[in-house]
Motif scaffolding. Structure first.
Motif, PDB file in Angstrom:
ATOM      1  N   TYR A  52      11.255  -2.402 -12.567  1.00 23.52           N
ATOM      2  CA  TYR A  52      10.111  -1.499 -12.815  1.00 23.52           C
ATOM      3  C   TYR A  52       9.712  -0.781 -11.523  1.00 23.52           C
ATOM      4  CZ  TYR A  52       9.256  -3.790 -17.325  1.00 23.52           C
ATOM      5  OH  TYR A  52       9.372  -4.271 -18.599  1.00 23.52           O
ATOM      6  N   THR A  53      10.704  -0.505 -10.703  1.00 19.63           N
ATOM      7  CA  THR A  53      10.403   0.046  -9.372  1.00 19.63           C
ATOM      8  C   THR A  53       9.507   1.285  -9.426  1.00 19.63           C
ATOM      9  OG1 THR A  53      12.506  -0.801  -8.577  1.00 19.63           O
ATOM     10  CG2 THR A  53      11.446   0.874  -7.214  1.00 19.63           C
ATOM     11  N   SER A  54       9.891   2.269 -10.257  1.00 20.23           N
ATOM     12  CA  SER A  54       9.106   3.521 -10.271  1.00 20.23           C
ATOM     13  C   SER A  54       7.680   3.268 -10.761  1.00 20.23           C
ATOM     14  CB  SER A  54       9.795   4.570 -11.136  1.00 20.23           C
ATOM     15  OG  SER A  54       9.951   4.067 -12.447  1.00 20.23           O
ATOM     16  N   HIS A  55       7.548   2.390 -11.733  1.00 17.36           N
ATOM     17  CA  HIS A  55       6.221   2.064 -12.262  1.00 17.36           C
ATOM     18  C   HIS A  55       5.367   1.413 -11.167  1.00 17.36           C
ATOM     19  CE1 HIS A  55       3.125   0.188 -14.730  1.00 17.36           C
ATOM     20  NE2 HIS A  55       3.451  -0.978 -14.183  1.00 17.36           N
ATOM     21  N   TYR A  56       5.953   0.435 -10.467  1.00 17.18           N
ATOM     22  CA  TYR A  56       5.178  -0.275  -9.440  1.00 17.18           C
ATOM     23  C   TYR A  56       4.901   0.599  -8.226  1.00 17.18           C
ATOM     24  CZ  TYR A  56       5.323  -4.768 -11.877  1.00 17.18           C
ATOM     25  OH  TYR A  56       5.125  -5.779 -12.783  1.00 17.18           O
ATOM     26  N   ILE A  57       5.814   1.510  -7.915  1.00 16.05           N
ATOM     27  CA  ILE A  57       5.567   2.414  -6.782  1.00 16.05           C
ATOM     28  C   ILE A  57       4.359   3.306  -7.088  1.00 16.05           C
ATOM     29  CG2 ILE A  57       6.491   4.484  -5.606  1.00 16.05           C
ATOM     30  CD1 ILE A  57       9.173   3.001  -5.443  1.00 16.05           C
ATOM     31  N   ALA A  58       4.286   3.767  -8.341  1.00 16.75           N
ATOM     32  CA  ALA A  58       3.122   4.578  -8.744  1.00 16.75           C
ATOM     33  C   ALA A  58       1.846   3.758  -8.616  1.00 16.75           C
ATOM     34  CB  ALA A  58       3.301   5.069 -10.173  1.00 16.75           C
ATOM     35  N   TYR A  59       1.930   2.508  -9.018  1.00 22.89           N
ATOM     36  CA  TYR A  59       0.752   1.636  -8.932  1.00 22.89           C
ATOM     37  C   TYR A  59       0.381   1.392  -7.466  1.00 22.89           C
ATOM     38  CZ  TYR A  59      -1.904  -2.691  -8.877  1.00 22.89           C
ATOM     39  OH  TYR A  59      -2.857  -3.645  -8.618  1.00 22.89           O
ATOM     40  N   GLN A  60       1.443   1.254  -6.617  1.00 24.64           N
ATOM     41  CA  GLN A  60       1.194   1.000  -5.193  1.00 24.64           C
ATOM     42  C   GLN A  60       0.401   2.153  -4.568  1.00 24.64           C
ATOM     43  OE1 GLN A  60       2.262   2.380  -2.149  1.00 24.64           O
ATOM     44  NE2 GLN A  60       1.579   0.656  -0.884  1.00 24.64           N
ATOM     45  N   ALA A  61       0.750   3.384  -4.986  1.00 28.66           N
ATOM     46  CA  ALA A  61       0.060   4.557  -4.418  1.00 28.66           C
ATOM     47  C   ALA A  61      -1.427   4.519  -4.779  1.00 28.66           C
ATOM     48  CB  ALA A  61       0.706   5.834  -4.944  1.00 28.66           C
ATOM     49  N   ILE A  62      -1.707   4.095  -6.005  1.00 27.69           N
ATOM     50  CA  ILE A  62      -3.124   4.020  -6.428  1.00 27.69           C
ATOM     51  C   ILE A  62      -3.842   2.927  -5.633  1.00 27.69           C
ATOM     52  CG2 ILE A  62      -4.645   3.447  -8.379  1.00 27.69           C
ATOM     53  CD1 ILE A  62      -2.331   4.586 -10.182  1.00 27.69           C
ATOM     54  N   ALA A  63      -3.178   1.772  -5.514  1.00 28.92           N
ATOM     55  CA  ALA A  63      -3.775   0.651  -4.774  1.00 28.92           C
ATOM     56  C   ALA A  63      -4.000   1.030  -3.315  1.00 28.92           C
ATOM     57  CB  ALA A  63      -2.878  -0.576  -4.874  1.00 28.92           C
ATOM     58  N   GLN A  64      -3.042   1.800  -2.760  1.00 25.36           N
ATOM     59  CA  GLN A  64      -3.163   2.224  -1.354  1.00 25.36           C
ATOM     60  C   GLN A  64      -4.442   3.044  -1.157  1.00 25.36           C
ATOM     61  OE1 GLN A  64      -0.467   1.699   0.983  1.00 25.36           O
ATOM     62  NE2 GLN A  64      -1.756   2.461   2.626  1.00 25.36           N
ATOM     63  N   THR A  65      -4.648   4.014  -2.040  1.00 23.70           N
ATOM     64  CA  THR A  65      -5.839   4.864  -1.940  1.00 23.70           C
ATOM     65  C   THR A  65      -7.105   4.030  -2.087  1.00 23.70           C
ATOM     66  OG1 THR A  65      -4.549   6.585  -2.988  1.00 23.70           O
ATOM     67  CG2 THR A  65      -6.911   6.966  -2.867  1.00 23.70           C
ATOM     68  N   ARG A  66      -7.097   3.169  -3.092  1.00 22.66           N
ATOM     69  CA  ARG A  66      -8.282   2.351  -3.374  1.00 22.66           C
ATOM     70  C   ARG A  66      -8.620   1.458  -2.174  1.00 22.66           C
ATOM     71  NH1 ARG A  66      -8.586  -2.998  -4.571  1.00 22.66           N
ATOM     72  NH2 ARG A  66     -10.455  -3.688  -5.649  1.00 22.66           N
ATOM     73  N   ASN A  67      -7.600   0.714  -1.702  1.00 19.03           N
ATOM     74  CA  ASN A  67      -7.859  -0.245  -0.623  1.00 19.03           C
ATOM     75  C   ASN A  67      -8.273   0.453   0.679  1.00 19.03           C
ATOM     76  OD1 ASN A  67      -6.993  -1.969  -2.550  1.00 19.03           O
ATOM     77  ND2 ASN A  67      -5.439  -2.993  -1.317  1.00 19.03           N
ATOM     78  N   GLU A  68      -7.582   1.555   0.978  1.00 19.37           N
ATOM     79  CA  GLU A  68      -7.928   2.286   2.205  1.00 19.37           C
ATOM     80  C   GLU A  68      -9.370   2.765   2.139  1.00 19.37           C
ATOM     81  OE1 GLU A  68      -5.165   5.430   2.919  1.00 19.37           O
ATOM     82  OE2 GLU A  68      -3.653   4.090   3.759  1.00 19.37           O
ATOM     83  N   SER A  69      -9.746   3.249   0.951  1.00 18.30           N
ATOM     84  CA  SER A  69     -11.114   3.749   0.785  1.00 18.30           C
ATOM     85  C   SER A  69     -12.130   2.620   0.984  1.00 18.30           C
ATOM     86  CB  SER A  69     -11.225   4.369  -0.609  1.00 18.30           C
ATOM     87  OG  SER A  69     -12.556   4.456  -0.970  1.00 18.30           O
TER      88      SER A  69
END
Lengths: 508, 162
Positions: free
Chosen positions: A96-113
């Motif tokens: 599920y690499t592409s699915h999890y990469i998309a999720y990672q991008a969302i988590a990155q934004t959230r956590n950084e914020s």
């Protein structure tokens, strides 16, 4: 959106691997990982070391979600399922690499914020703490300065009234000017501290603009004349006489701007223009402009001149705290106004601001008719034969000396002294007094605490004695606190002799 | 077969779990923060003495502000736990004792190290006062950036679970 997810499932890689009960690979469909038969699961990736703990305990199946594995230098983000079968284990690896990469991008934004928000909060708390410490330091430091300054100012005044040689008079005059500068500097530092700490509260009182302008006219006619300059004040005929606001702070803004103009002007004139802008509801908006024919300011310096302790290099012959314009900016902020400037080198400066002030209904139509000079200094001369008994509660020996000298010289007072807060009540019980001058920072029991005790005392003759507080603290909320404790009035050190005597008579 | 032990590294997000493992395994550090999702597994062989080695299988778990939401499957077969918090962000250690209780309820007999990371950014003496006031006890204070005590921490845990 749904199609995107459907496509993801349609194209996902799923690999089926069959192992024996010890993890040796029996079969692999090689869907996306090239895995050799007869090799061991552990050889694929360190993740599969967990198989050792699974193989003996697993009864049915277990799924590990979002497991990153690297095989042949390719990274996959997978869900891995182990199922127990008759022959061993079925391992299903779903990519599920592409699915999890998309999720990672969302988590990155959230956590950084979230992290940035936390760090900003921490930084702000640090800055607030530093600001609090700075203001506390200024408050205590200025308090400690006030007692010696009171002594210096008062003793200088006493000496100046004695017989002096011409040389001594010159030196005393120099000393008085230095004292006045030191007092102003102290007040400027306190003002900036109060503004930056948010402790400065504006008052809302009706006052006469015309009287304010009279005072300014008188003061700056004198000041400009002593420097060979002229002063001009132009007041719009539509400007109201009475307005509601903080007279003291408006005066402070105008005098700081005028003093600044005076500092940087060596020839020509200084002008104060007051223009009526408009009136809406019960508010009148006016423009105040201070123009000078001085050295002017480069555009590059427009921002920095409003910062604390900033002085232009050319002002070396005009010493000052460098706080004046910073105070102006801070006070105008509080008044919902903004200082503006137009200037260029060699062509003078124009500092101006627009301000809205409430206009009291009963006096709204009364225009300013003239600016006749009036004496604003209150006379302290009293016509009385009576002598009053004052109890002075003060521990600083210099302030004691100054007050003794000052009060005894008037001929109206007998003075008793206590230098300890704990001794005040005993004095009051044993003697009759007409008034108490109470220092705040007394040893053992603070002056405000003694005041509370006095006000709670059962005997009326003691309970009702007027009390005037003497304090080195000059914040408005300090004053309010002392009055709340029961003091009739409070005066800040260093005080003006006449102000103190006037205050004493007011409360006798 | 070489002795192999599983160590789970967990804690709130952004505390430096991945950086600690990278420092330990690769002896490198990056300032770029990349959020970990799911679990990354790496292997590091530690040597106690000649011919006395151990494979540490390091499970770098996705950071979470709710420790109780960690998937139980990830904890299966764990031999040692490293709970990491960020000494510069109180939110990552203000519920430390509650977080530790949750971990201990899931892994009651597993050795657990509490590690305060990013000590290079603070004054340690001030930190000690803060921890004392908040009843926080740590096993190690580390810096993945400078490498300070990172190897010692993993090595001590390896010895403990050997």
């Amino acid at each position: 959106m749904l199609k995107k997810f459907q496509q993801e499932y349609a194209t996902k890689n799923v690999q089926f691997i069959l192992t024996d009960f010890e993890g040796t690979i029996l079969e692999s469909d090689q869907a996306f990982l090239a895995i050799k038969s007869n090799s061991h699961l552990i050889d694929i990736h360190p993740f599969f070391e967990c198989f050792i703990s699974i193989k003996d305990t697993l009864e049915d199946e277990i799924v590990f979600n979002c497991v990153h594995i690297v095989v042949d230098n390719n990274e996959y983000v997978t869900d891995i399922q182990f199922s127990k079968k008759d022959v061993g284990f079925l391992v299903v690896i779903s990519d599920y690499t592409s699915h999890y990469i998309a999720y990672q991008a969302i988590a990155q934004t959230r956590n950084e914020s979230i992290i940035n928000g936390e760090l900003i909060t921490i930084k702000n708390a640090e800055l607030e703490e530093r600001e609090r410490f700075k203001n506390l330091f200024i408050r205590n430091f200025s308090h400690e300065l006030r007692n010696p300054l009171t002594s210096i100012i008062s003793i200088t005044k006493i000496i100046s009234s004695t017989s002096l040689t011409s040389e001594q008079e010159n030196m005393i005059q120099f000393l008085q000017e230095s004292n006045a500068n030191l007092k102003l500097l102290l007040e400027d530092i306190l003002s900036i501290s109060m503004i930056s700490s948010g402790r400065l509260k504006l008052s809302e009182n009706v006052f006469s603009l015309s009287q304010l302008f009279e005072l300014i006219t008188f003061t700056y006619n004198t000041k400009t004349a002593s420097k060979g300059l002229s002063f001009e004040i132009n007041i719009d005929k539509k400007a109201p006489d009475y307005v509601e606001g903080d007279r003291l702070r408006l005066y402070q803004v105008l005098t700081n701007l005028l003093d600044n103009a005076l500092k940087y002007t060596n020839e020509g004139k200084i002008t104060l223009n007051i223009t009526f802008n408009q009136k809406r509801a019960n508010k009148v908006n006016m423009r105040f402009e201070v123009l000078d024919s001085g050295i002017g300011i480069s555009k590059d310096n427009f921002e920095t001149i409003f910062e604390s302790f900033t002085q232009l290099k050319t002002a070396t012959e005009n010493p000052g705290s460098g706080l004046g314009l910073s105070i102006v900016k801070g006070l105008l902020d509080l008044m919902n106004s903004e200082i503006k400037i137009s200037s260029s080198i060699g062509e003078g400066s124009n500092f101006y601001f627009d301000i809205s002030l409430k206009q009291p209904l009963q006096t709204s139509t009364k225009p300013i008719l003239n600016t006749n000079k009036k004496s604003t200094k209150k006379s302290s001369k009293r016509k009385t034969d009576k002598k009053y008994r004052i109890l002075l509660a003060e521990d600083d020996i210099n302030v004691q000396t100054v007050l003794f000298k000052l009060l005894l010289n008037t001929g109206y007072f007998y003075i008793d002294l206590v230098n300890d807060g704990a001794l005040v009540m005993e004095k009051l019980i044993n003697d009759d007094y007409d008034l108490i001058l109470m220092d705040i920072n007394l040893p053992n029991v603070m002056g405000d605490e003694v005041t509370r005790l006095i006000r709670d005392f059962p005997f009326k003759n003691i309970k009702k004695i007027p009390i005037i507080g003497l304090t080195g603290y000059s914040f408005e909320d300090d004053f309010a606190g002392f009055k709340k404790a029961g003091m009739n009035a409070v005066i800040a050190k260093p005080f003006d002799d006449q102000d103190l005597i006037g205050l004493i008579f007011k409360h006798l | 077969m070489q002795l192999s032990k599983k160590i789970v590294v967990l804690g709130h997000f952004g505390v430096g779990k991945t950086s600690l493992i990278r420092r330990f395994v690769e002896n490198s550090f990056s300032d770029n923060y990349k959020v970990s999702i799911g679990v990354h597994i790496t292997k590091k062989v530690v040597e106690f003495e000649v011919e006395d080695t151990m494979s540490l299988i390091l499970w770098d778990l996705e950071g979470t502000d709710e420790i109780k939401t960690i998937r139980d499957a990830y904890l299966l077969g764990t031999h040692g736990v490293v709970f990491v918090f960020d000494v510069t962000r109180p939110s990552t250690f203000q519920s430390l004792n509650t977080d530790l209780e949750i971990i201990k309820s899931k892994l009651p007999t597993t050795p657990l190290f509490v590690v305060g990371n990013k000590v290079d950014l603070v004054v340690v003496s001030e930190l000690e006062t803060l921890f004392k006031e908040n009843n926080i006890k740590t096993n190690f204070l580390t810096s993945a950036k400078t490498g300070d005590t990172v190897n010692d921490m993993f090595f001590e845990l390896a010895k403990l679970i050997k």
